[in-house]
Write a protein that holds these residues in place. Sequence first.
Motif, PDB file in Angstrom:
ATOM      1  N   VAL A  32       0.845  -1.202   0.000  1.00 28.70           N
ATOM      2  CA  VAL A  32       0.000   0.000   0.000  1.00 28.70           C
ATOM      3  C   VAL A  32       0.887   1.262   0.000  1.00 28.70           C
ATOM      4  CG1 VAL A  32      -1.688   1.342   1.342  1.00 28.70           C
ATOM      5  CG2 VAL A  32      -1.987  -1.133   1.082  1.00 28.70           C
ATOM      6  N   CYS A  33       2.037   1.154   0.688  1.00 33.82           N
ATOM      7  CA  CYS A  33       2.898   2.348   0.844  1.00 33.82           C
ATOM      8  C   CYS A  33       4.000   2.445  -0.204  1.00 33.82           C
ATOM      9  CB  CYS A  33       3.511   2.344   2.248  1.00 33.82           C
ATOM     10  SG  CYS A  33       2.247   2.451   3.524  1.00 33.82           S
ATOM     11  N   GLU A  34       4.019   1.507  -1.143  1.00 32.55           N
ATOM     12  CA  GLU A  34       5.141   1.469  -2.094  1.00 32.55           C
ATOM     13  C   GLU A  34       5.406   2.826  -2.751  1.00 32.55           C
ATOM     14  OE1 GLU A  34       4.830  -1.507  -5.129  1.00 32.55           O
ATOM     15  OE2 GLU A  34       6.700  -0.834  -6.114  1.00 32.55           O
ATOM     16  N   TYR A  35       4.341   3.526  -3.148  1.00 29.53           N
ATOM     17  CA  TYR A  35       4.524   4.805  -3.854  1.00 29.53           C
ATOM     18  C   TYR A  35       4.200   6.014  -2.987  1.00 29.53           C
ATOM     19  CZ  TYR A  35       4.838   2.106  -8.167  1.00 29.53           C
ATOM     20  OH  TYR A  35       5.222   1.237  -9.153  1.00 29.53           O
ATOM     21  N   LEU A  36       4.009   5.787  -1.676  1.00 26.21           N
ATOM     22  CA  LEU A  36       3.695   6.916  -0.793  1.00 26.21           C
ATOM     23  C   LEU A  36       4.988   7.454  -0.203  1.00 26.21           C
ATOM     24  CD1 LEU A  36       0.548   5.483   1.058  1.00 26.21           C
ATOM     25  CD2 LEU A  36       0.658   6.834  -1.051  1.00 26.21           C
ATOM     26  N   PHE A  37       4.993   8.752   0.153  1.00 27.55           N
ATOM     27  CA  PHE A  37       6.233   9.315   0.703  1.00 27.55           C
ATOM     28  C   PHE A  37       6.430   8.892   2.146  1.00 27.55           C
ATOM     29  CE2 PHE A  37       3.030  12.512   1.610  1.00 27.55           C
ATOM     30  CZ  PHE A  37       3.326  12.875   2.908  1.00 27.55           C
ATOM     31  N   PHE A  38       5.383   8.261   2.751  1.00 30.54           N
ATOM     32  CA  PHE A  38       5.512   7.776   4.129  1.00 30.54           C
ATOM     33  C   PHE A  38       5.260   6.266   4.147  1.00 30.54           C
ATOM     34  CE2 PHE A  38       1.057   6.889   4.800  1.00 30.54           C
ATOM     35  CZ  PHE A  38       0.422   7.757   3.929  1.00 30.54           C
ATOM     36  N   GLY A  39       5.533   5.665   5.312  1.00 26.85           N
ATOM     37  CA  GLY A  39       5.156   4.284   5.574  1.00 26.85           C
ATOM     38  C   GLY A  39       6.088   3.267   4.954  1.00 26.85           C
ATOM     39  N   PRO A  40       5.849   1.952   5.232  1.00 30.91           N
ATOM     40  CA  PRO A  40       4.783   1.461   6.091  1.00 30.91           C
ATOM     41  C   PRO A  40       4.925   1.961   7.534  1.00 30.91           C
ATOM     42  CG  PRO A  40       6.019  -0.357   5.071  1.00 30.91           C
ATOM     43  CD  PRO A  40       6.715   0.889   4.725  1.00 30.91           C
ATOM     44  N   ASN A  41       3.767   2.225   8.155  1.00 34.75           N
ATOM     45  CA  ASN A  41       3.753   2.818   9.490  1.00 34.75           C
ATOM     46  C   ASN A  41       3.477   1.780  10.568  1.00 34.75           C
ATOM     47  OD1 ASN A  41       3.997   5.336   8.385  1.00 34.75           O
ATOM     48  ND2 ASN A  41       1.892   5.966   8.786  1.00 34.75           N
ATOM     49  N   LYS A  42       4.091   2.010  11.739  1.00 33.69           N
ATOM     50  CA  LYS A  42       3.679   1.244  12.920  1.00 33.69           C
ATOM     51  C   LYS A  42       2.319   1.794  13.340  1.00 33.69           C
ATOM     52  CE  LYS A  42       8.231   0.532  14.863  1.00 33.69           C
ATOM     53  NZ  LYS A  42       9.140   1.623  15.171  1.00 33.69           N
ATOM     54  N   GLU A  43       1.531   0.927  14.039  1.00 33.82           N
ATOM     55  CA  GLU A  43       0.189   1.347  14.454  1.00 33.82           C
ATOM     56  C   GLU A  43       0.245   2.657  15.245  1.00 33.82           C
ATOM     57  OE1 GLU A  43      -2.144  -1.556  16.551  1.00 33.82           O
ATOM     58  OE2 GLU A  43      -3.922  -0.270  16.441  1.00 33.82           O
ATOM     59  N   GLU A  44       1.225   2.770  16.167  1.00 28.85           N
ATOM     60  CA  GLU A  44       1.243   3.983  17.023  1.00 28.85           C
ATOM     61  C   GLU A  44       1.516   5.248  16.200  1.00 28.85           C
ATOM     62  OE1 GLU A  44       3.244   1.294  17.617  1.00 28.85           O
ATOM     63  OE2 GLU A  44       5.253   1.905  18.261  1.00 28.85           O
ATOM     64  N   ASP A  45       2.272   5.113  15.103  1.00 25.27           N
ATOM     65  CA  ASP A  45       2.534   6.295  14.258  1.00 25.27           C
ATOM     66  C   ASP A  45       1.263   6.735  13.536  1.00 25.27           C
ATOM     67  OD1 ASP A  45       5.162   6.246  15.020  1.00 25.27           O
ATOM     68  OD2 ASP A  45       5.782   4.986  13.334  1.00 25.27           O
ATOM     69  N   THR A  46       0.505   5.745  13.047  1.00 27.64           N
ATOM     70  CA  THR A  46      -0.756   6.082  12.362  1.00 27.64           C
ATOM     71  C   THR A  46      -1.712   6.742  13.351  1.00 27.64           C
ATOM     72  OG1 THR A  46      -0.476   4.303  10.780  1.00 27.64           O
ATOM     73  CG2 THR A  46      -2.723   5.097  11.081  1.00 27.64           C
ATOM     74  N   LEU A  47      -1.801   6.187  14.568  1.00 26.91           N
ATOM     75  CA  LEU A  47      -2.712   6.765  15.570  1.00 26.91           C
ATOM     76  C   LEU A  47      -2.271   8.194  15.921  1.00 26.91           C
ATOM     77  CD1 LEU A  47      -3.624   3.862  18.032  1.00 26.91           C
ATOM     78  CD2 LEU A  47      -4.457   4.366  15.760  1.00 26.91           C
ATOM     79  N   ALA A  48      -0.961   8.398  16.068  1.00 26.71           N
ATOM     80  CA  ALA A  48      -0.463   9.735  16.439  1.00 26.71           C
ATOM     81  C   ALA A  48      -0.788  10.756  15.344  1.00 26.71           C
ATOM     82  CB  ALA A  48       1.038   9.682  16.689  1.00 26.71           C
TER      83      ALA A  48
END
Length: 196
Positions: A32-48
Amino acid sequence: MKRKWNCGNIVYSYCTEADLSDIASMLAKQNVCEYLFFGPNKEEDTLAYFSPLINSISESLKANNIPDMHVFTIREKDSGVFIGQCALLPIEFTNGNYLIGYQIDDTQWRKGYGSAACEFLTYFAFSVLSAFRITGDCAEGNIGSEKTMIKAGFKPEGQQKRYWSKNGKWHDRLLFGLTTEDISEEKLEILRSKYD
Ligand SMILES: CC(C)(COP(=O)(O)OP(=O)(O)OC[C@H]1O[C@@H](n2cnc3c(N)ncnc32)[C@H](O)[C@@H]1OP(=O)(O)O)[C@@H](O)C(=O)NCCC(=O)NCCS
């Protein structure tokens, strides 16, 4: 202020805390994150990242105001199955110009949901927010993303070289835009008739 928009068997709703675990699972995926400037994210990073956005949206809606940020969860209407998310974020100092974004979960790719999300954001920006322009971007090579924008009527606006660096690799940024001058009143009327 409305919180949900239906289109066939898809429902777009302002993101709430109840959506966070599905969003975190999606954004933890490498593909999902292959072409995104962020990620893959840990759950806590997404929540933050998402919790303050969700709180701000919720406060605005409670006060019956239009939120500043527009982050929507996309689900199947009948089953509630998670499809992905999409967003319109205001671009600083350009009142009425929004950056679009969407991520569709990998189990739901190539079913038309990305194109549907782009169309929903187009409707929302021009009909609900009275935007004068929406701006899109993607990393070069993200063919799926490029196609969804072109199908929604976005025009290519150029290429910025070596814009993102990820995992030691540089990526160019492709730019797209759609203005009120590019979209006819007839087209907007068709879009308005699709969402209830
Ligand atoms: C890019 C993304 C939104 C596309 O969503 P989707 O639901 O698969 O897109 P659609 O089913 O509406 O497909 C639209 C078109 O793109 C094509 N397409 C989709 N993914 C593709 C891919 N990986 N490679 C080539 N073409 C692709 C489809 O075949 C379709 O083409 P057609 O209209 O000529 O038949 C989705 O793959 C995704 O969320 N990826 C991860 C996050 C991301 O990159 N988001 C965009 C950030 S800018």
